[in-house]
Design a protein around this motif. Structure first.
Motif, PDB file in Angstrom:
ATOM      1  N   LYS A 171      92.191 -16.932 -53.175  1.00 32.27           N
ATOM      2  CA  LYS A 171      93.330 -15.924 -53.460  1.00 32.27           C
ATOM      3  C   LYS A 171      93.354 -15.577 -54.656  1.00 32.27           C
ATOM      4  O   LYS A 171      93.506 -14.348 -55.190  1.00 32.27           O
ATOM      5  N   LEU A 172      92.975 -16.646 -55.783  1.00 30.87           N
ATOM      6  CA  LEU A 172      92.919 -16.176 -57.202  1.00 30.87           C
ATOM      7  C   LEU A 172      91.616 -15.283 -57.575  1.00 30.87           C
ATOM      8  O   LEU A 172      91.876 -14.707 -58.278  1.00 30.87           O
ATOM      9  N   LEU A 173      90.504 -15.533 -56.913  1.00 28.68           N
ATOM     10  CA  LEU A 173      89.512 -14.692 -57.081  1.00 28.68           C
ATOM     11  C   LEU A 173      89.800 -13.251 -56.775  1.00 28.68           C
ATOM     12  O   LEU A 173      89.357 -12.333 -57.253  1.00 28.68           O
ATOM     13  N   GLN A 174      90.553 -13.175 -55.475  1.00 28.97           N
ATOM     14  CA  GLN A 174      90.727 -11.672 -55.140  1.00 28.97           C
ATOM     15  C   GLN A 174      91.719 -11.226 -56.081  1.00 28.97           C
ATOM     16  O   GLN A 174      91.863 -10.022 -56.216  1.00 28.97           O
ATOM     17  N   THR A 175      92.677 -11.720 -56.492  1.00 27.33           N
ATOM     18  CA  THR A 175      93.686 -11.351 -57.702  1.00 27.33           C
ATOM     19  C   THR A 175      92.822 -10.965 -58.661  1.00 27.33           C
ATOM     20  O   THR A 175      93.363  -9.779 -59.328  1.00 27.33           O
ATOM     21  N   MET A 176      92.155 -11.710 -59.286  1.00 27.39           N
ATOM     22  CA  MET A 176      91.143 -11.395 -60.527  1.00 27.39           C
ATOM     23  C   MET A 176      90.440  -9.994 -60.185  1.00 27.39           C
ATOM     24  O   MET A 176      90.203  -9.431 -61.119  1.00 27.39           O
ATOM     25  N   SER A 177      89.637 -10.007 -59.112  1.00 25.16           N
ATOM     26  CA  SER A 177      88.765  -8.734 -58.748  1.00 25.16           C
ATOM     27  C   SER A 177      89.673  -7.456 -59.022  1.00 25.16           C
ATOM     28  O   SER A 177      89.096  -6.406 -59.086  1.00 25.16           O
ATOM     29  N   TYR A 178      90.856  -7.710 -58.067  1.00 21.34           N
ATOM     30  CA  TYR A 178      91.771  -6.542 -58.145  1.00 21.34           C
ATOM     31  C   TYR A 178      91.766  -6.207 -59.635  1.00 21.34           C
ATOM     32  O   TYR A 178      92.034  -4.856 -60.047  1.00 21.34           O
ATOM     33  N   LYS A 179      92.373  -6.862 -60.300  1.00 21.05           N
ATOM     34  CA  LYS A 179      92.740  -6.711 -61.740  1.00 21.05           C
ATOM     35  C   LYS A 179      91.354  -6.000 -62.527  1.00 21.05           C
ATOM     36  O   LYS A 179      91.605  -5.175 -63.467  1.00 21.05           O
ATOM     37  N   ILE A 180      90.293  -6.577 -62.174  1.00 13.25           N
ATOM     38  CA  ILE A 180      89.164  -6.093 -62.843  1.00 13.25           C
ATOM     39  C   ILE A 180      88.691  -4.739 -62.672  1.00 13.25           C
ATOM     40  O   ILE A 180      88.334  -3.986 -63.531  1.00 13.25           O
ATOM     41  N   TYR A 181      88.573  -4.529 -61.330  1.00 15.60           N
ATOM     42  CA  TYR A 181      87.854  -3.261 -60.555  1.00 15.60           C
ATOM     43  C   TYR A 181      88.625  -2.412 -59.922  1.00 15.60           C
ATOM     44  O   TYR A 181      88.502  -0.941 -59.972  1.00 15.60           O
ATOM     45  N   ASN A 182      89.849  -2.750 -59.432  1.00 14.44           N
ATOM     46  CA  ASN A 182      90.536  -1.882 -58.348  1.00 14.44           C
ATOM     47  C   ASN A 182      91.037  -0.446 -59.187  1.00 14.44           C
ATOM     48  O   ASN A 182      91.488  -0.635 -60.355  1.00 14.44           O
ATOM     49  N   GLU A 183      90.718   0.618 -58.576  1.00 14.94           N
ATOM     50  CA  GLU A 183      91.514   1.968 -59.001  1.00 14.94           C
ATOM     51  C   GLU A 183      90.429   2.562 -60.036  1.00 14.94           C
ATOM     52  O   GLU A 183      90.764   3.733 -60.669  1.00 14.94           O
ATOM     53  N   LYS A 184      89.465   1.679 -60.429  1.00 17.43           N
ATOM     54  CA  LYS A 184      88.503   2.414 -61.348  1.00 17.43           C
ATOM     55  C   LYS A 184      87.563   3.613 -60.979  1.00 17.43           C
ATOM     56  O   LYS A 184      87.266   4.598 -61.700  1.00 17.43           O
ATOM     57  N   VAL A 185      87.223   3.512 -59.681  1.00 15.74           N
ATOM     58  CA  VAL A 185      86.710   4.703 -58.985  1.00 15.74           C
ATOM     59  C   VAL A 185      87.389   4.821 -57.794  1.00 15.74           C
ATOM     60  O   VAL A 185      86.908   5.605 -56.938  1.00 15.74           O
ATOM     61  N   ALA A 186      88.648   4.833 -57.512  1.00 15.69           N
ATOM     62  CA  ALA A 186      89.361   4.752 -56.486  1.00 15.69           C
ATOM     63  C   ALA A 186      89.387   6.207 -55.830  1.00 15.69           C
ATOM     64  O   ALA A 186      89.944   6.517 -54.614  1.00 15.69           O
ATOM     65  N   GLU A 187      89.088   7.151 -56.729  1.00 17.56           N
ATOM     66  CA  GLU A 187      89.555   8.470 -56.099  1.00 17.56           C
ATOM     67  C   GLU A 187      88.329   8.945 -55.114  1.00 17.56           C
ATOM     68  O   GLU A 187      88.460   9.918 -54.211  1.00 17.56           O
ATOM     69  N   GLU A 188      87.170   8.182 -55.153  1.00 21.30           N
ATOM     70  CA  GLU A 188      86.104   8.447 -54.199  1.00 21.30           C
ATOM     71  C   GLU A 188      86.467   7.899 -52.902  1.00 21.30           C
ATOM     72  O   GLU A 188      87.068   6.727 -52.551  1.00 21.30           O
ATOM     73  N   GLN A 189      86.362   8.628 -51.670  1.00 24.30           N
ATOM     74  CA  GLN A 189      87.014   8.271 -50.570  1.00 24.30           C
ATOM     75  C   GLN A 189      86.433   6.980 -50.081  1.00 24.30           C
ATOM     76  O   GLN A 189      87.083   6.352 -49.341  1.00 24.30           O
ATOM     77  N   THR A 190      85.029   7.032 -50.085  1.00 24.47           N
ATOM     78  CA  THR A 190      84.277   5.640 -49.334  1.00 24.47           C
ATOM     79  C   THR A 190      85.029   4.349 -50.038  1.00 24.47           C
ATOM     80  O   THR A 190      85.320   3.414 -49.372  1.00 24.47           O
ATOM     81  N   ILE A 191      85.041   4.456 -51.323  1.00 27.44           N
ATOM     82  CA  ILE A 191      85.386   3.276 -52.276  1.00 27.44           C
ATOM     83  C   ILE A 191      86.903   2.972 -51.726  1.00 27.44           C
ATOM     84  O   ILE A 191      87.475   1.766 -51.755  1.00 27.44           O
ATOM     85  N   SER A 192      87.850   4.088 -51.631  1.00 32.65           N
ATOM     86  CA  SER A 192      89.209   4.093 -51.380  1.00 32.65           C
ATOM     87  C   SER A 192      89.343   3.116 -49.967  1.00 32.65           C
ATOM     88  O   SER A 192      90.145   2.147 -49.757  1.00 32.65           O
ATOM     89  N   GLU A 193      88.449   3.699 -49.129  1.00 31.97           N
ATOM     90  CA  GLU A 193      88.375   2.995 -47.592  1.00 31.97           C
ATOM     91  C   GLU A 193      88.078   1.605 -47.748  1.00 31.97           C
ATOM     92  O   GLU A 193      88.700   0.763 -47.221  1.00 31.97           O
ATOM     93  N   ILE A 194      86.856   1.168 -48.619  1.00 28.56           N
ATOM     94  CA  ILE A 194      86.937  -0.296 -48.740  1.00 28.56           C
ATOM     95  C   ILE A 194      87.742  -1.166 -49.354  1.00 28.56           C
ATOM     96  O   ILE A 194      88.222  -2.307 -48.720  1.00 28.56           O
ATOM     97  N   TRP A 195      88.406  -0.596 -50.351  1.00 28.92           N
ATOM     98  CA  TRP A 195      89.643  -1.384 -51.025  1.00 28.92           C
ATOM     99  C   TRP A 195      90.604  -1.537 -49.874  1.00 28.92           C
ATOM    100  O   TRP A 195      91.447  -2.631 -50.017  1.00 28.92           O
ATOM    101  N   SER A 196      90.866  -0.598 -48.742  1.00 30.69           N
ATOM    102  CA  SER A 196      91.725  -0.805 -47.870  1.00 30.69           C
ATOM    103  C   SER A 196      91.760  -1.914 -47.129  1.00 30.69           C
ATOM    104  O   SER A 196      92.437  -2.396 -46.326  1.00 30.69           O
ATOM    105  N   PHE A 197      90.364  -2.462 -46.799  1.00 26.29           N
ATOM    106  CA  PHE A 197      89.822  -3.718 -46.227  1.00 26.29           C
ATOM    107  C   PHE A 197      90.334  -4.816 -46.863  1.00 26.29           C
ATOM    108  O   PHE A 197      90.339  -5.806 -46.289  1.00 26.29           O
ATOM    109  N   LEU A 198      90.449  -4.781 -48.132  1.00 26.30           N
ATOM    110  CA  LEU A 198      90.364  -6.089 -49.029  1.00 26.30           C
ATOM    111  C   LEU A 198      92.005  -6.291 -49.637  1.00 26.30           C
ATOM    112  O   LEU A 198      92.467  -5.520 -50.368  1.00 26.30           O
TER     113      LEU A 198
END
Length: 282
Positions: A171-198
């Motif tokens: 859970k710590l790594l998942q929290t870290m990954s969100y803080k590092i990467y999430n929303e950096k390219v989230a406007e792209e549909q494929t990437i938004s879909e992937i984040w929805s699984f995580l």
């Protein structure tokens, strides 16, 4: 009665795994200890590389069974195509991606300007995904196997802690990954879909993403990798169209022949490659 022995190479893992298995809300010291290990010793791919190439090997999935040598065969099935069209890997291709890169680390002296050696593991941060009504292993799913926010390199004994589903380390790594990467390219549909699984556990952990260790990935490498993917996508399409590719291969000499020999429909696979190419390689 034989004397009891203990394996020094595994004792660190067993010690910390026992620690995290017995965590309670008031055990701040143990939590801080696990956080210190993962925050200081994890190595990440930089955000700029994620923006340019979010899924590094979009036609590759993990399949440990590909290393089993079947009766009557002179080699194992690594690099062959599965029934959907994806290349079967045992994590070898993922591990090899970062071998040429040096590490930028503001805190860990042993990491600074070094290349990764033995004893490190390319770890999938999310192990299980809820997709539809079922559970899918992230490493076997083409959208998340080499999705940069789902990958981190860790010392082997620490990596084992994160393989425990629902563990504090995971859970710590998942929290870290969100803080590092999430929303950096989230406007792209494929990437938004992937984040929805995580799932984001959003642990209350205080750290500065600038103080983490990252691989130094040259822009030239990223551009070369993008061009290579374009060529590989072209070879895959040509193979499925029945064109002569006698002198071509994609990662493994077994892949294109086994891709073409399967009789099942590959339209979904080709659509995935086409969508990825339009979104990230144009």
């Amino acid at each position: 009665m034989a004397d009891k022995t203990v394996d020094g190479e595994n004792i660190i893992y067993f010690f910390f795994n026992n620690l995290q298995n017995n965590l309670d809300e008031e055990d701040d010291f143990s939590k801080r200890l696990i956080e210190k290990l993962l925050i200081d010793l994890s190595i990440w791919i930089p955000v700029d590389s994620y923006k340019a190439l979010p899924i590094m090997l979009p036609y590759v999935v993990r399949d440990a069974s590909c290393r089993i040598k079947r009766e009557g065969m002179d080699r194992d099935e690594w690099g062959t195509a599965n029934d959907k069209g994806f290349l079967r890997d045992d994590n070898s291709l993922v591990k090899s991606i970062v071998k040429s890169f040096r590490i930028n680390s503001p805190k860990i002296k042993n990491y600074k300007n070094a290349k990764i050696g033995t004893g490190f593991v390319a770890s999938h941060i999310w192990r299980e995904l809820k997709i539809g009504k079922g559970i899918t292993l992230a490493s076997t799913f083409h959208m998340t196997n080499t999705f940069i926010p789902n990958l981190v390199w860790l010392p082997k004994q620490i990596s084992k802690l994160t393989d425990r589903e629902g563990s504090y380390a995971q859970k710590l790594l998942q929290t870290m990954s969100y803080k590092i990467y999430n929303e950096k390219v989230a406007e792209e549909q494929t990437i938004s879909e992937i984040w929805s699984f995580l799932e984001n556990p959003a642990l209350p952990v205080d750290f500065d993403v600038k103080n983490l260790s990252y691989f130094n990935v040259p822009n030239e490498w990223v551009m070369k990798k993008r061009n290579t993917l374009k060529k590989e996508f072209g070879s895959i399409r040509q193979a499925l169209e029945g064109r002569n590719l006698e002198n071509k291969k994609v990662k493994c000499s077994q892949y294109l022949p086994t891709l073409c020999s399967a009789n099942n429909d590959k339209s979904d696979f080709l659509a995935w490659l086409e969508n990825y190419e339009k979104a990230f390689l144009m």
